[in-house]
Write a protein that holds these residues in place. Sequence first.
Motif, PDB file in Angstrom:
ATOM      1  N   SER A 115     -89.836 -29.925   2.193  1.00 21.74           N
ATOM      2  CA  SER A 115     -89.397 -28.958   1.181  1.00 21.74           C
ATOM      3  C   SER A 115     -88.687 -29.651   0.035  1.00 21.74           C
ATOM      4  N   LEU A 116     -87.836 -30.625   0.364  1.00 24.33           N
ATOM      5  CA  LEU A 116     -87.096 -31.357  -0.664  1.00 24.33           C
ATOM      6  C   LEU A 116     -88.057 -32.152  -1.560  1.00 24.33           C
TER       7      LEU A 116
ATOM      8  N   ALA B 286     -91.708 -20.204   8.358  1.00 21.78           N
ATOM      9  CA  ALA B 286     -91.836 -20.488   6.926  1.00 21.78           C
ATOM     10  C   ALA B 286     -92.905 -19.591   6.310  1.00 21.78           C
ATOM     11  N   GLY B 287     -94.009 -19.411   7.017  1.00 15.93           N
ATOM     12  CA  GLY B 287     -95.058 -18.511   6.541  1.00 15.93           C
ATOM     13  C   GLY B 287     -94.570 -17.075   6.461  1.00 15.93           C
ATOM     14  N   ASN B 288     -93.780 -16.670   7.448  1.00 13.95           N
ATOM     15  CA  ASN B 288     -93.210 -15.323   7.441  1.00 13.95           C
ATOM     16  C   ASN B 288     -92.265 -15.136   6.265  1.00 13.95           C
TER      17      ASN B 288
ATOM     18  N   GLU C 226     -85.582 -26.298  13.508  1.00 18.78           N
ATOM     19  CA  GLU C 226     -86.695 -25.773  12.707  1.00 18.78           C
ATOM     20  C   GLU C 226     -86.490 -26.064  11.222  1.00 18.78           C
ATOM     21  N   THR C 227     -85.301 -25.774  10.716  1.00 17.01           N
ATOM     22  CA  THR C 227     -85.044 -26.004   9.290  1.00 17.01           C
ATOM     23  C   THR C 227     -84.989 -27.501   8.987  1.00 17.01           C
TER      24      THR C 227
ATOM     25  N   ALA D 146     -85.386 -23.270   2.944  1.00 22.79           N
ATOM     26  CA  ALA D 146     -85.434 -24.317   3.964  1.00 22.79           C
ATOM     27  C   ALA D 146     -84.407 -25.406   3.686  1.00 22.79           C
ATOM     28  N   VAL D 147     -84.287 -25.811   2.425  1.00 21.28           N
ATOM     29  CA  VAL D 147     -83.364 -26.899   2.071  1.00 21.28           C
ATOM     30  C   VAL D 147     -81.911 -26.474   2.261  1.00 21.28           C
ATOM     31  N   TRP D 148     -81.532 -25.313   1.725  1.00 21.65           N
ATOM     32  CA  TRP D 148     -80.116 -24.916   1.744  1.00 21.65           C
ATOM     33  C   TRP D 148     -79.679 -24.319   3.078  1.00 21.65           C
TER      34      TRP D 148
END
Length: 296
Positions: free
Chosen positions: A192-193, A86-88, A184-185, A45-47
């Motif tokens: 996430s960070l 994210a769950g996927n 989304e990200t 998610a972060v990158w």
Amino acid sequence: MTTSSTSPARAGLAAIACYTIWGLSPIFYKLLGFAAASEIVLHRAVWSVPTLALVIWVARSWGQVVSVMTRPRTLGLLLLSSVLIAGNWWLFIFAVNTDRVLEVSLGYYINPLMNVAVGILVFRESFGRWRAAAVTLATIGVINQILTVGTLPLIALALAGSFTIYAYIRKTIAVHGRVGLFVETLILFLPSLIALSFIEVSASGHFLDGPWQAVLLILSGPMTVAPLLLFIIGARGLHFATVGLLQFIAPTLQFAVAVAYGEPFSAAHAVTFGFIWAGLACFAVSMIRRRKAAPA
């Protein structure tokens, strides 16, 4: 129908590259086996954000991003879709790093047949005997998995189900693919960070273990974004039926990876996959017939 902006040849290569990356991605994520699935998802998610920000900048799509941010309903739906994806991601990585790639493959074989069910139940699409046969055979395959293997393929069903719901939600949002993915990200970025900061402070993280670990975790961002962008290019320049048939590349390669890594594959598994493959053959016939019947 194809578009003038993307030639069929370029779109076809992009779609093949997309599904090839997805199919072989378990090899990459096995290299990340030193980290827990949750940590890897947080890094994805972060990158993904700086990678997609570069794409948005090149495509000059910042105006679309701002527009999405000012539409509460669209933003709310993207919040829901971000949680689903994210769950996927987590389930996929957990399955790969616990040597269940075979079940991942089964899930992505089932996915298009779940899409058929959604099309029939939600969008009131016509069923047809070939689609009916496809769904029936896939259902028999899952029942066989329960009766002969002795387990309900929960990971496969959860992967297929979560991605089907995700795709349905994204279908209802009038947002370009790369813009929607960036938002989304972006939604996932800050939580996430913060979570990664706590993980590193508690000494349970792996980003600072060495340059090899850091590079692999950073690459999880481009590995997430690249196939999705290739998919957008492919989907814009190919007929839906062609994309539908090409999508079988990914689970087939995942199946090959699972066998190559020595995951157990019994006669009962062969029967399950046999029914699923027969169902997909019926699905392919259905798509080809509909493509031929469609107006030019």
